[in-house]
Design an enzyme around this catalytic site. Structure first.
Site, PDB file in Angstrom:
ATOM      1  CB  THR A 125     -28.731  11.090  -0.479  1.00 29.69           C
ATOM      2  OG1 THR A 125     -28.345  12.232   0.294  1.00 29.69           O
ATOM      3  CG2 THR A 125     -30.222  10.857  -0.303  1.00 29.69           C
ATOM      4  CG  ASP A 129     -31.904  15.168   1.179  1.00 27.33           C
ATOM      5  OD1 ASP A 129     -31.794  14.044   0.648  1.00 27.33           O
ATOM      6  OD2 ASP A 129     -31.252  16.157   0.807  1.00 27.33           O
ATOM      7  NE  ARG A 171     -27.966  21.285  -0.245  1.00 27.73           N
ATOM      8  CZ  ARG A 171     -27.732  20.688  -1.415  1.00 27.73           C
ATOM      9  NH1 ARG A 171     -26.598  20.902  -2.035  1.00 27.73           N
ATOM     10  NH2 ARG A 171     -28.621  19.869  -1.940  1.00 27.73           N
TER      11      ARG A 171
END
Length: 318
Positions: A125, A129, A171
């Protein structure tokens, strides 16, 4: 362990193909058959599963995206969907599964492990995160993509003596903004872990202008809120401001050397873990050592950015 599968799920990340290549070639090297599950958990439920040969993963280490494609599956969130997935693995005589993706992918992998399917996760990713690992596959490429854009935007900002607000992905985590902002010399970095109030931002900009600085770049992680609103507020306060939202360009492109090596190491380690009888674990890198950690630790803990980098960015951007 005679036959293993590999799938990619969630958002794509540069380096996923390098991980697939490492899994296939390591598996074949150790005498295993390797099958690709196309379109993530959705494809797993539908039985979209095909064997992968050495040739199938040739010339993909440099390609962004994922040759196995990716899709989200609401059906897999249900017990019935998970049972269908397990039945497909049994039908294809797959003894173990490697999943490449982020936290959503790992939650699905954890469910399969609980249902008795030996499952190992590989963190892929761009947001970086995932708790328990220093870096995720795709992060280094993403920050270099952002950095390239920042360098170009600064040319325009300097020429027109303007402030540019640049929104990047992130995000729930500000790592992309933090690392790219520090490397690109951004005057202000706004991340979810330490949101900056507008008054503080305006004060910093006015102080810079008073010292003779004629342009500034403000990097905003999308998780903070809308960069559109920030740019509009700055304009209303009399500051000549422009907005750039980089968007999905951050997910594409050829993976960097770091991501290719990281993906290769993690993919090979995942195969080794399955052969050792491990399950319910994620591959991680800590202090340059590739290890495995329990899904529970990775999913229950919250990823924390290196806030000393944030403090350093404030010092260096005066």
């Amino acid at each position: 362990m005679k036959r293993i599968g590999v799938l990619t799920s969630g958002g794509d990340a540069p380096g996923m193909n390098a991980a697939i290549r490492a899994i296939v070639r390591s598996g074949i090297y150790y005498g295993l058959e390797v099958y690709g599950v196309y379109r993530g958990y959705s494809g797993l439920i539908q039985g979209d599963i095909k064997p992968l040969s050495l040739r199938a993963v040739g010339d993909i280490i440099h390609r962004g995206g994922t040759i196995l494609y990716s899709a989200r599956s609401d059906e897999f969130r249900t017990e019935e969907g998970q049972k269908k997935a397990v039945d497909q693995l049994k039908k294809h005589q797959i003894d173990g599964l490697i999943t490449i993706g982020g936290d959503g992918t790992f939650r699905g992998a954890r469910q399969l492990a609980r249902l008795g399917v030996p499952t190992i996760g590989v963190p892929g990713t761009i947001d970086n995160d995932i708790a328990g690992t220093d870096f995720t596959i795709g992060f280094d490429t993403a920050i270099n993509t952002v950095l390239d854009s920042l360098d170009k935007i600064r040319d325009s900002a300097s020429s027109h003596e303007r402030i540019f607000v640049v929104e990047v992905m992130g995000r729930d985590a500000g790592d992309i903004a933090l690392w790219a902002g520090l490397a690109g010399g951004a005057e202000s970095i706004i991340i979810p872990e330490s949101p900056m109030q507008l008054d503080e931002l305006v004060t910093r900009l006015e102080q810079s202008i008073a010292r003779g600085k004629k342009h500034s770049i403000i990097l905003v992680a999308e998780g903070v809120g809308s960069a559109v609103d920030i740019a509009r507020e700055l304009k209303e306060r009399g500051l000549d401001t422009r907005l750039t939202v980089l968007g999905h360009v951050q997910r594409g492109g050829k993976p960097t050397a770091f991501d290719r090596v990281l993906a290769s190491r993690m993919g090979a380690k995942a195969v080794e873990c399955l052969m050792q009888g491990k399950s319910g674990q994620m591959i991680a890198i800590r202090n340059n050592e590739v290890i495995s950690v329990d899904f529970e630790k990775a999913l229950q803990q919250k990823h924390e950015p290196i806030m000393s980098l944030y403090d350093l960015s404030k010092i260096l951007s005066i």
